[in-house]
Design an enzyme around this catalytic site. Structure first.
Site, PDB file in Angstrom:
ATOM      1  CB  SER A   1      -1.059   0.067   1.135  1.00  0.00           C
ATOM      2  OG  SER A   1      -0.299   0.026   2.362  1.00  0.00           O
TER       3      SER A   1
ATOM      4  CE  LYS B   1      -3.026   2.171   4.052  1.00  0.00           C
ATOM      5  NZ  LYS B   1      -2.249   0.812   4.487  1.00  0.00           N
TER       6      LYS B   1
END
Length: 201
Positions: free
Chosen positions: A121, A159
């Site tokens: 990701s 993230k």
């Protein structure tokens, strides 16, 4: 840092409770689950586990006991020789140098732990599956920083962090993935990324 048998039971109970329910247990639930008669005893164990860096409590929200990743024990040599600089374009002369570098030069006095990345990701930040991320332990983050976020008291993710009103946007750096939107009260920052380590062999 060593923990007592009872402290390990408390830690295991909290971890299991969070995995089953998605939120932290109350002191009453811990006492009931472990057969403890006194909430003061629970408080003492929680405080000791906090002091050992294994738990974290946010005083501005209920059910705020978070299990922290274990502090890493580095087996690296204290210093590595810095053999010079290398071009990623045209070759340049590489004279020998007597300099050296250590993780301490990068980390300084900050409280840092290491996590191994699983998944892609964050690949557009050149953070890929199998990399080791150096993470500074902190409970706060600025807009756009790469953070380790605990979501719903159960799952951690790496993230970019954006606070948008009462919602947190956890933004992957992968054009094929959608951002994660979570109510701000359900996100706990556990650290921010300082750098990565990668093995090629």
């Amino acid at each position: 840092m060593a923990v007592t048998r009872r402290q390990k039971e408390v830690l295991d109970f909290i971890s299991g409770f969070v995995q089953r329910n998605g939120y932290s247990p109350s002191f009453e639930e811990i006492a009931r689950g472990l057969g403890l008669k006194s909430l003061a005893t629970v408080h003492k164990h929680i405080t000791n586990l906090q002091n050992k860096g294994l738990l974290e409590r946010a005083h501005n929200r209920s059910r705020s006991i978070d299990v922290l990743p274990p502090r890493s024990k580095s087996t690296l040599p204290d210093r590595l020789p810095l053999a010079g600089r290398i071009a990623a374009g045209f070759p340049v002369e590489a004279p020998e140098t007597a300099e050296s570098i250590s993780l301490g030069d990068i980390i300084g006095s900050r409280d840092v732990f290491v996590l191994q990345v699983r998944g892609d990701s964050m690949r557009d930040e050149h953070i890929v599956d199998g990399d080791y991320v150096l993470v500074e332990r902190t409970q706060t983050a600025h807009q756009g920083e790469i953070v380790v976020a605990l979501v719903n008291g159960a799952e951690t993710t790496l993230k970019r962090y954006y606070l948008e009103g009462h919602t947190v946007r956890l933004q992957p750096s992968n054009a094929e993935m959608e951002p994660i939107y979570v109510p701000a009260e359900q996100v706990a920052i556990q650290g921010r990324a300082l750098g990565i380590l990668r093995r090629y062999a």
